[in-house]
Design an enzyme around this catalytic site. Structure first.
Site, PDB file in Angstrom:
ATOM      1  CB  SER A  66      -1.445  -0.997   0.545  1.00 43.08           C
ATOM      2  OG  SER A  66      -2.355  -0.943   1.610  1.00 43.08           O
ATOM      3  CE  LYS A  67      -1.651  -9.423  -1.922  1.00 38.43           C
ATOM      4  NZ  LYS A  67      -0.508 -10.361  -1.875  1.00 38.43           N
ATOM      5  NE  ARG A  68      -4.553  -8.512   4.105  1.00 39.93           N
ATOM      6  CZ  ARG A  68      -4.952  -9.641   3.525  1.00 39.93           C
ATOM      7  NH1 ARG A  68      -6.055  -9.662   2.813  1.00 39.93           N
ATOM      8  NH2 ARG A  68      -4.245 -10.752   3.658  1.00 39.93           N
ATOM      9  CG  ASP A  69      -6.280   0.105   1.042  1.00 42.76           C
ATOM     10  OD1 ASP A  69      -6.782  -0.001   2.170  1.00 42.76           O
ATOM     11  OD2 ASP A  69      -5.151   0.595   0.850  1.00 42.76           O
TER      12      ASP A  69
END
Length: 487
Positions: free
Chosen positions: A257-260
């Site tokens: 997801s976005k922050r990975d």
RNA sequence: GACCCCUUCGUCUAACGGUUAGGACACAUCCCUUUCACGGAUGCGAUACGAGUUCGAUUCUCGUAGGGGUCGCCA
């Protein structure tokens, strides 16, 4: 199947012997259609069948996800390898997400990777507009068709599509036949009470309207496919051919997801990756180009692309390999290209690039030691300024040796009178100083390195001297020698 | 829960039903070397499990387990 493929390849090769790659790709295209539409016994070859039209249809979420980028990449490769069209369509029916900045992130990411679109925003095309937010009247028209066919009904102000509830087998270009039993799922909502249309409906309508022939998308849509086909048929259209590609997972196997790490394409730009390297890595994740090397260019990928060879299983993201590939691509850069790649990072560190020829030589002296472009300033800053800092380790090295000052003066004098400034002359000069001082030539190297660069690791010392030139080398040596005297 | 997809070294993957199960990244050791790299060499390391078909299964079939996905008036 294999046998049909062999025959088809042989036939097209005869027809167009000068373009084997195009022919191989064309065969693939034919076979994908064949799988969907023809029984093997009636198989015939259509080498001049219309080229495919594929699309990438992201929602403007504010960033371009690597999974999305790879979906776009495979679509692009499919179109480019078959002479088809690659369409970009923005699925912005959810108005909250519809911002200019969110759109830019997608455009910039795709362009950065070199995935140019033939139709879409900022490109035009005869099937626009390419923003779903501007296509409401089209959706109204298609809804009317569904109403006329008696396939919709109202439910508390929303409109639902009545499923046909038949079992279906979907021929998938990548996964093969997928069977779905007749479902008991509730009918699908296609329009909200406020008049806004739902994804499944607009997606299908746009694919019909834009003459999309092949839908290549993430595996997360496999379970929705029968609904899309049902809708498509209810609208009186023949469904496109589907191909579902596996997902990209985090190293631990969880959903990315976005922050990975590695999730956002912008992250690669900020980290100093080369687009060619990220392109290359994405190709390798879920597909094995049958080429001698894993290090490939986009042209290689187009030549080798075969959608039926895309894997069926999800792949985990490996930043180490992506970084290694970047190093490999970086090594291939020379001269101007290398300077332009490093320029933003040097300037961000307050360094003036100056003469491009000089900068190129400076950068080439370290490029094999660098994995990411953002590492350039750390390796080369002393080439671009005189007031470079001296690292603790280098200072210690100079002071630890009580002879440092004397050796540096001797080197300075000898280099002043060196017969030339090429590597052979430098070697000769350094060797003669070593002989004079009764030490090994190798012992002089760390002193030179520390004096000239202020650090203990860097380019080959003689190469470094060659790039810096005689004046700078002599002035740095004498400056350091006098500094040692003061302390 | 229902349905769908998937399963080979730590990771990405290769292997017409017959290979000492191959390669790449990572890791370890060594060589090269003024440093760091590059390069070279070597090593470590896998067919999820259980049945079945077969002379022979990583490969085909079934089951189990595990991972992922879908089942929104999100896209």
């Amino acid at each position: 199947m294999r046998e049909y493929m062999r025959i088809a390849k042989a036939q097209t090769a005869n027809q167009c012997p000068n373009h084997p790659a195009v022919n191989a790709a064309r065969v693939q295209f034919v076979l994908c259609n064949f799988r969907l539409s023809f029984h093997p016994s009636s198989f015939t070859l259509h080498p001049f069948m219309i080229p495919p039209r594929v699309r990438f249809a992201p929602s403007p979420t504010g960033y371009l996800h690597v999974g999305g980028a790879r979906t776009a990449l495979f679509n692009w490769l499919y179109a480019r390898s078959l002479g088809g069209q690659f369409i970009l369509r923005i699925e912005d029916t959810d108005e909250a997400r519809n911002t200019e900045a969110a759109m830019r992130a997608i455009f910039d990411g795709l362009r950065w990777l070199g995935l140019d679109w033939d139709e879409g925003p900022e490109a035009g095309g005869e099937y626009g507009p390419y923003f779903q937010s501007q296509r409401k009247s089209i959706y109204d028209t298609y809804l009317a068709k569904l109403e006329a066919a008696g396939r919709v009904y109202e439910d508390n102000g929303a409109i639902r599509f009545k499923f046909s509830r038949e079992s279906v087998t979907i021929p998938d270009m990548i996964c093969g036949d997928i069977k779905f039993a007749a479902t008991e799922e509730p009918d699908m909502t296609i329009r909200r009470p406020d008049g806004g249309y739902i994804f499944h409906f607009v997606n299908v309508v746009d694919d019909i309207e834009m003459r999309v022939t092949h839908v290549i998308r993430g595996e997360d849509h496999i379970s929705n496919t029968w609904k899309h086909i049902d809708l498509c048929r209810a609208l009186g259209a023949e469904p496109p051919v589907y191909g579902h590609i596996p997902l990209i997972l985090n190293p631990d196997g969880s959903k990315m997801s976005k922050r990975d790490e590695g999730a956002s394409v912008a992250g690669y730009m900020d980290a100093g990756f080369l687009p060619a390297a990220v392109f290359n890595y994405l190709c390798l994740l879920g597909w094995t180009p049958r080429l001698p090397s894993e290090i490939i260019t986009s042209e290689d990928a187009i030549q080798a692309f075969d959608i039926s060879e895309i894997h069926h299983s999800n792949a985990r993201f490996d930043m180490a390999k992506c970084t290694w590939l970047n190093q490999q691509h970086l090594r291939a850069l020379t001269g101007h290209a290398l300077v332009e790649q490093a320029r933003p990072w040097l300037e961000k560190s307050g360094l003036q690039v100056g003469d491009p020829a000089y900068a190129a030589r400076a950068l080439e002296s370290v490029k094999e030691k660098v994995s990411l472009a953002r590492e350039f300033p750390g390796w080369t800053h002393f080439f671009f300024r005189e007031d470079f800092p001296s690292e603790e380790e280098a200072t210690t090295k100079l002071k630890a040796n009580t002879q440092s000052q004397q050796l540096l003066y001797a080197l300075g004098d000898a280099l002043k009178n060196a017969p030339g400034w090429d590597e052979a002359s430098l070697t000769q000069t350094i060797n003669s100083v070593a002989t004079e001082q009764k030490i090994k030539p190798g012992a002089l190297m760390p002193l030179l390195r520390a004096s000239l660069s202020g650090q203990m690791r860097g380019p080959d010392v003689k190469v470094m001297m060659g790039v810096l030139g005689r004046d700078r080398v002599i002035s740095r040596i004498s400056r350091v020698a006098s500094t040692i005297a003061q302390s």
